[in-house]
Write a protein that holds these residues in place. Structure first.
Motif, PDB file in Angstrom:
ATOM      1  N   HIS A  65       0.652  -1.015  -0.035  1.00  0.00           N
ATOM      2  CA  HIS A  65      -0.017   0.239  -0.260  1.00  0.00           C
ATOM      3  C   HIS A  65       0.988   1.466  -0.312  1.00  0.00           C
ATOM      4  O   HIS A  65       0.492   2.225  -0.216  1.00  0.00           O
ATOM      5  CB  HIS A  65      -1.210  -0.212   1.121  1.00  0.00           C
ATOM      6  CG  HIS A  65      -2.138  -1.120   1.098  1.00  0.00           C
ATOM      7  ND1 HIS A  65      -2.596  -1.225   2.075  1.00  0.00           N
ATOM      8  CD2 HIS A  65      -2.094  -1.808   0.107  1.00  0.00           C
ATOM      9  CE1 HIS A  65      -3.858  -2.032   1.322  1.00  0.00           C
ATOM     10  NE2 HIS A  65      -3.607  -2.385   0.404  1.00  0.00           N
ATOM     11  N   LEU A  66       1.992   1.412   0.597  1.00  0.00           N
ATOM     12  CA  LEU A  66       2.510   2.213   1.150  1.00  0.00           C
ATOM     13  C   LEU A  66       3.463   2.632  -0.797  1.00  0.00           C
ATOM     14  O   LEU A  66       3.672   3.692  -1.083  1.00  0.00           O
ATOM     15  CB  LEU A  66       4.335   2.386   2.268  1.00  0.00           C
ATOM     16  CG  LEU A  66       3.783   2.491   3.063  1.00  0.00           C
ATOM     17  CD1 LEU A  66       4.741   2.213   4.078  1.00  0.00           C
ATOM     18  CD2 LEU A  66       3.152   3.459   3.651  1.00  0.00           C
ATOM     19  N   TYR A  67       4.061   1.579  -0.986  1.00  0.00           N
ATOM     20  CA  TYR A  67       4.737   1.953  -2.338  1.00  0.00           C
ATOM     21  C   TYR A  67       3.256   2.270  -3.454  1.00  0.00           C
ATOM     22  O   TYR A  67       3.929   2.902  -4.449  1.00  0.00           O
ATOM     23  CB  TYR A  67       5.347   0.064  -2.896  1.00  0.00           C
ATOM     24  CG  TYR A  67       5.406   0.072  -4.642  1.00  0.00           C
ATOM     25  CD1 TYR A  67       6.674   0.566  -4.902  1.00  0.00           C
ATOM     26  CD2 TYR A  67       4.327  -0.836  -5.472  1.00  0.00           C
ATOM     27  CE1 TYR A  67       6.936   0.979  -5.776  1.00  0.00           C
ATOM     28  CE2 TYR A  67       4.695   0.237  -7.015  1.00  0.00           C
ATOM     29  CZ  TYR A  67       5.984   0.041  -6.795  1.00  0.00           C
ATOM     30  OH  TYR A  67       6.861   0.528  -8.357  1.00  0.00           O
ATOM     31  N   ASN A  71       3.801   5.752  -5.788  1.00  0.00           N
ATOM     32  CA  ASN A  71       3.942   5.862  -6.967  1.00  0.00           C
ATOM     33  C   ASN A  71       2.633   5.714  -8.092  1.00  0.00           C
ATOM     34  O   ASN A  71       3.004   6.538  -8.945  1.00  0.00           O
ATOM     35  CB  ASN A  71       4.640   4.208  -7.981  1.00  0.00           C
ATOM     36  CG  ASN A  71       5.821   4.307  -6.840  1.00  0.00           C
ATOM     37  OD1 ASN A  71       6.775   5.266  -7.551  1.00  0.00           O
ATOM     38  ND2 ASN A  71       6.468   3.161  -5.635  1.00  0.00           N
ATOM     39  N   PHE A  72       1.785   6.068  -7.113  1.00  0.00           N
ATOM     40  CA  PHE A  72       0.397   6.229  -7.974  1.00  0.00           C
ATOM     41  C   PHE A  72      -0.672   7.161  -7.801  1.00  0.00           C
ATOM     42  O   PHE A  72      -1.286   7.091  -8.113  1.00  0.00           O
ATOM     43  CB  PHE A  72      -0.641   4.288  -8.345  1.00  0.00           C
ATOM     44  CG  PHE A  72       0.044   3.401  -8.625  1.00  0.00           C
ATOM     45  CD1 PHE A  72       1.071   3.804 -10.498  1.00  0.00           C
ATOM     46  CD2 PHE A  72       1.413   2.973  -8.188  1.00  0.00           C
ATOM     47  CE1 PHE A  72       1.844   2.505 -10.284  1.00  0.00           C
ATOM     48  CE2 PHE A  72       1.739   1.707  -8.254  1.00  0.00           C
ATOM     49  CZ  PHE A  72       2.418   2.184  -9.891  1.00  0.00           C
ATOM     50  N   ARG A  73      -0.309   7.838  -6.707  1.00  0.00           N
ATOM     51  CA  ARG A  73      -1.693   8.509  -5.852  1.00  0.00           C
ATOM     52  C   ARG A  73      -1.716  10.381  -7.490  1.00  0.00           C
ATOM     53  O   ARG A  73      -2.934  10.330  -6.588  1.00  0.00           O
ATOM     54  CB  ARG A  73      -0.916   8.914  -4.441  1.00  0.00           C
ATOM     55  CG  ARG A  73       0.111   9.783  -4.753  1.00  0.00           C
ATOM     56  CD  ARG A  73       0.477  10.075  -2.953  1.00  0.00           C
ATOM     57  NE  ARG A  73       2.127  11.052  -3.876  1.00  0.00           N
ATOM     58  CZ  ARG A  73       2.342  11.665  -2.210  1.00  0.00           C
ATOM     59  NH1 ARG A  73       2.145  11.226  -1.149  1.00  0.00           N
ATOM     60  NH2 ARG A  73       3.761  11.615  -2.311  1.00  0.00           N
ATOM     61  N   LEU A  74      -0.740  10.498  -7.526  1.00  0.00           N
ATOM     62  CA  LEU A  74      -0.990  11.235  -8.566  1.00  0.00           C
ATOM     63  C   LEU A  74      -2.496  11.254  -9.179  1.00  0.00           C
ATOM     64  O   LEU A  74      -2.253  10.035 -10.634  1.00  0.00           O
ATOM     65  CB  LEU A  74       0.049  12.196  -9.306  1.00  0.00           C
ATOM     66  CG  LEU A  74       0.954  12.573  -8.206  1.00  0.00           C
ATOM     67  CD1 LEU A  74       2.871  12.994  -8.825  1.00  0.00           C
ATOM     68  CD2 LEU A  74       0.478  13.368  -7.655  1.00  0.00           C
ATOM     69  N   VAL A  81      -6.987   6.130  -2.444  1.00  0.00           N
ATOM     70  CA  VAL A  81      -6.854   6.344  -1.105  1.00  0.00           C
ATOM     71  C   VAL A  81      -7.830   5.067   0.104  1.00  0.00           C
ATOM     72  O   VAL A  81      -7.760   4.306   0.756  1.00  0.00           O
ATOM     73  CB  VAL A  81      -7.219   7.322  -0.829  1.00  0.00           C
ATOM     74  CG1 VAL A  81      -6.990   7.652   0.592  1.00  0.00           C
ATOM     75  CG2 VAL A  81      -6.706   8.506  -1.550  1.00  0.00           C
ATOM     76  N   SER A  82      -8.818   5.254  -0.641  1.00  0.00           N
ATOM     77  CA  SER A  82      -9.905   3.714   0.527  1.00  0.00           C
ATOM     78  C   SER A  82      -9.632   2.534   0.517  1.00  0.00           C
ATOM     79  O   SER A  82      -9.555   1.666   1.532  1.00  0.00           O
ATOM     80  CB  SER A  82     -11.185   4.249   0.124  1.00  0.00           C
ATOM     81  OG  SER A  82     -11.093   3.464  -1.499  1.00  0.00           O
ATOM     82  N   GLY A  83      -8.460   2.406  -0.638  1.00  0.00           N
ATOM     83  CA  GLY A  83      -8.047   1.050  -0.880  1.00  0.00           C
ATOM     84  C   GLY A  83      -6.954   0.674   0.575  1.00  0.00           C
ATOM     85  O   GLY A  83      -6.282  -0.680   1.319  1.00  0.00           O
ATOM     86  N   LEU A  84      -5.972   1.906   0.927  1.00  0.00           N
ATOM     87  CA  LEU A  84      -5.548   2.140   2.182  1.00  0.00           C
ATOM     88  C   LEU A  84      -5.397   2.410   3.204  1.00  0.00           C
ATOM     89  O   LEU A  84      -4.751   2.280   4.186  1.00  0.00           O
ATOM     90  CB  LEU A  84      -4.919   3.237   1.427  1.00  0.00           C
ATOM     91  CG  LEU A  84      -3.831   3.095   0.020  1.00  0.00           C
ATOM     92  CD1 LEU A  84      -3.304   4.734   0.218  1.00  0.00           C
ATOM     93  CD2 LEU A  84      -2.879   2.400  -0.433  1.00  0.00           C
ATOM     94  N   VAL A  85      -6.819   2.606   3.269  1.00  0.00           N
ATOM     95  CA  VAL A  85      -7.146   2.723   4.385  1.00  0.00           C
ATOM     96  C   VAL A  85      -8.169   1.438   5.534  1.00  0.00           C
ATOM     97  O   VAL A  85      -8.270   0.636   4.832  1.00  0.00           O
ATOM     98  CB  VAL A  85      -8.653   3.703   5.470  1.00  0.00           C
ATOM     99  CG1 VAL A  85      -9.492   4.160   6.211  1.00  0.00           C
ATOM    100  CG2 VAL A  85      -7.789   5.094   3.889  1.00  0.00           C
TER     101      VAL A  85
END
Length: 85
Positions: A65-67, A71-74, A81-85
């Motif tokens: 998730h950090l990767y 690398n893909f947040r832009l 974001v919801s997949g990270l929480v």
């Protein structure tokens, strides 16, 4: 009924929960000579390994998730974001 070391060892295969309860009672009563040490130590070792394996798995998911976050947040929507929480 007085348990013997052999009957407690056999109980491990037949009724695991009762085996745990019997060994716990023996330990609390300091009847160490009757405790099924062989199976008890094996269970503690297995439990520790399961917890370690789970921790490694959780760490792998966090790192993934950090990767993705780095690398893909832009240009991504809130689904990333919801997949990270």
């Amino acid at each position: 009924m007085r348990q013997t070391t052999q009957s407690i060892k056999e109980l491990c295969e037949k009724d695991f929960y009762l085996w745990v309860q019997e060994n716990l009672k023996l330990l609390k009563n300091r009847e160490y000579d009757l405790v099924d040490w062989e199976n008890l130590l094996e269970e503690i070792e297995d439990m520790g390994q399961r917890h370690y394996d789970a921790m490694v798995s959780y760490m792998a998911v966090i790192m993934e998730h950090l990767y993705k976050w780095e690398n893909f947040r832009l240009g991504r929507g809130s689904s990333c974001v919801s997949g990270l929480v």
